[in-house]
Design a protein around this motif. Sequence first.
Motif, short mmCIF file in Angstrom:
data_model
loop_
_atom_site.label_atom_id
_atom_site.label_comp_id
_atom_site.label_asym_id
_atom_site.label_seq_id
_atom_site.Cartn_x
_atom_site.Cartn_y
_atom_site.Cartn_z
N PHE A 219 -12.89 -31.84 -0.37
CA PHE A 219 -12.83 -30.70 -1.28
C PHE A 219 -11.39 -30.46 -1.69
CE2 PHE A 219 -16.48 -27.71 -1.79
CZ PHE A 219 -16.05 -27.14 -2.98
N PRO A 220 -11.05 -30.64 -2.97
CA PRO A 220 -9.69 -30.32 -3.42
C PRO A 220 -9.37 -28.85 -3.10
CG PRO A 220 -10.85 -31.56 -5.10
CD PRO A 220 -11.86 -31.19 -4.04
N TYR A 221 -8.22 -28.64 -2.54
CA TYR A 221 -7.80 -27.32 -2.09
C TYR A 221 -7.91 -26.27 -3.19
CZ TYR A 221 -4.87 -23.62 -0.25
OH TYR A 221 -4.41 -22.41 0.15
N GLN A 222 -7.38 -26.57 -4.36
CA GLN A 222 -7.40 -25.61 -5.48
C GLN A 222 -8.83 -25.26 -5.88
OE1 GLN A 222 -4.95 -23.94 -6.69
NE2 GLN A 222 -3.12 -25.08 -6.22
N GLU A 223 -9.70 -26.27 -5.91
CA GLU A 223 -11.11 -26.03 -6.25
C GLU A 223 -11.78 -25.13 -5.23
OE1 GLU A 223 -13.98 -29.20 -7.09
OE2 GLU A 223 -12.32 -30.28 -8.02
N LEU A 224 -11.52 -25.40 -3.96
CA LEU A 224 -12.13 -24.59 -2.90
C LEU A 224 -11.68 -23.14 -3.00
CD1 LEU A 224 -13.92 -24.53 -0.39
CD2 LEU A 224 -11.90 -25.08 0.96
N CYS A 225 -10.40 -22.93 -3.21
CA CYS A 225 -9.88 -21.55 -3.36
C CYS A 225 -10.51 -20.86 -4.55
CB CYS A 225 -8.37 -21.57 -3.46
SG CYS A 225 -7.55 -21.97 -1.91
N GLY A 226 -10.67 -21.59 -5.67
CA GLY A 226 -11.32 -21.03 -6.85
C GLY A 226 -12.76 -20.65 -6.58
N LEU A 227 -13.47 -21.53 -5.91
CA LEU A 227 -14.88 -21.27 -5.58
C LEU A 227 -15.01 -20.04 -4.68
CD1 LEU A 227 -17.84 -22.36 -5.66
CD2 LEU A 227 -17.28 -23.59 -3.56
N LEU A 228 -14.10 -19.92 -3.72
CA LEU A 228 -14.15 -18.79 -2.78
C LEU A 228 -13.55 -17.51 -3.35
CD1 LEU A 228 -13.09 -20.72 0.44
CD2 LEU A 228 -15.38 -19.85 -0.10
N GLY A 229 -12.85 -17.62 -4.49
CA GLY A 229 -12.22 -16.44 -5.08
C GLY A 229 -11.02 -15.98 -4.28
N ILE A 230 -10.31 -16.92 -3.68
CA ILE A 230 -9.16 -16.63 -2.83
C ILE A 230 -7.91 -17.20 -3.48
CG2 ILE A 230 -8.17 -17.02 -0.53
CD1 ILE A 230 -10.72 -15.45 -0.32
N ALA A 231 -6.83 -16.45 -3.46
CA ALA A 231 -5.56 -16.93 -4.00
C ALA A 231 -5.06 -18.09 -3.15
CB ALA A 231 -4.52 -15.81 -4.01
N PRO A 232 -4.77 -19.25 -3.77
CA PRO A 232 -4.36 -20.44 -3.01
C PRO A 232 -3.18 -20.22 -2.08
CG PRO A 232 -4.79 -21.04 -5.26
CD PRO A 232 -4.86 -19.54 -5.20
N ASN A 233 -2.16 -19.53 -2.53
CA ASN A 233 -0.97 -19.35 -1.70
C ASN A 233 -1.23 -18.48 -0.48
OD1 ASN A 233 0.48 -20.97 -3.40
ND2 ASN A 233 1.28 -19.27 -4.60
N SER A 234 -2.19 -17.58 -0.57
CA SER A 234 -2.43 -16.67 0.55
C SER A 234 -3.14 -17.34 1.72
CB SER A 234 -3.24 -15.45 0.09
OG SER A 234 -4.54 -15.85 -0.25
N LEU A 235 -3.79 -18.47 1.48
CA LEU A 235 -4.56 -19.09 2.55
C LEU A 235 -4.12 -20.49 2.95
CD1 LEU A 235 -8.19 -17.92 1.92
CD2 LEU A 235 -6.59 -17.18 3.64
N ARG A 236 -3.08 -20.99 2.35
CA ARG A 236 -2.65 -22.36 2.66
C ARG A 236 -2.39 -22.54 4.16
NH1 ARG A 236 -1.72 -26.38 -0.60
NH2 ARG A 236 -1.56 -25.08 -2.44
N THR A 237 -1.69 -21.62 4.78
CA THR A 237 -1.41 -21.76 6.21
C THR A 237 -2.66 -21.52 7.04
OG1 THR A 237 -0.65 -19.48 6.32
CG2 THR A 237 1.03 -21.16 6.03
N HIS A 238 -3.54 -20.63 6.58
CA HIS A 238 -4.79 -20.37 7.30
C HIS A 238 -5.65 -21.62 7.38
CE1 HIS A 238 -8.32 -18.21 8.72
NE2 HIS A 238 -9.01 -18.78 7.76
N PHE A 239 -5.76 -22.37 6.29
CA PHE A 239 -6.58 -23.58 6.27
C PHE A 239 -6.00 -24.65 7.18
CE2 PHE A 239 -8.47 -22.75 1.80
CZ PHE A 239 -9.42 -21.91 2.36
N LYS A 240 -4.69 -24.68 7.34
CA LYS A 240 -4.07 -25.69 8.20
C LYS A 240 -4.36 -25.44 9.67
CE LYS A 240 -0.50 -27.12 5.07
NZ LYS A 240 0.89 -27.32 4.79
N LYS A 241 -4.78 -24.25 10.01
CA LYS A 241 -5.04 -23.90 11.40
C LYS A 241 -6.51 -24.12 11.78
CE LYS A 241 -1.34 -20.54 11.60
NZ LYS A 241 -0.98 -19.13 11.75
N ILE A 242 -7.32 -24.68 10.90
CA ILE A 242 -8.72 -24.93 11.20
C ILE A 242 -8.83 -26.36 11.73
CG2 ILE A 242 -11.06 -25.05 10.29
CD1 ILE A 242 -10.23 -23.03 8.15
#
Length: 127
Positions: free
Chosen positions: A75-98
């Motif tokens: 899943f391309p990161y930008q696409e996933l953030c768009g689908l979820l309605g989440i700002a990409p910059n706000s969750l970049r570090t969160h996704f790295k911790k999964i």
Amino acid sequence: MVIQSFSCSFRTAQRRIKRLNAYTSYNCSGSYYTLPGIPKFDKNGLWTFKNARFSKYGNLKSTVIHLVNDSAFGFPYQELCGLLGIAPNSLRTHFKKIPEIRHDKDGRRSVLFSNDKVLYQKQKEYS
């Protein structure tokens, strides 16, 4: 307000709502709830009401894991953030911790893959 309807403390209201198997929003600090049967989830298991977003998979982390693992080619990161309605910059570090998610680059774009070895190989093969 929900708490007034329950005539109890906020925490007690949360426990009562949980017993009803209500969905909790994965945005807005999880402060919105909806009862089963109300949401009309889309093919990705997502539903939005006004500014509250819900997932049939639970919280944001569980939703990301499911969507990435369910993807045939990552899943391309930008696409996933768009689908979820989440700002990409706000969750970049969160996704790295999964730990269930693997990050790779496909050219200049960041792609999320399953961390399961077999599924990862299949996703990379198709991407």
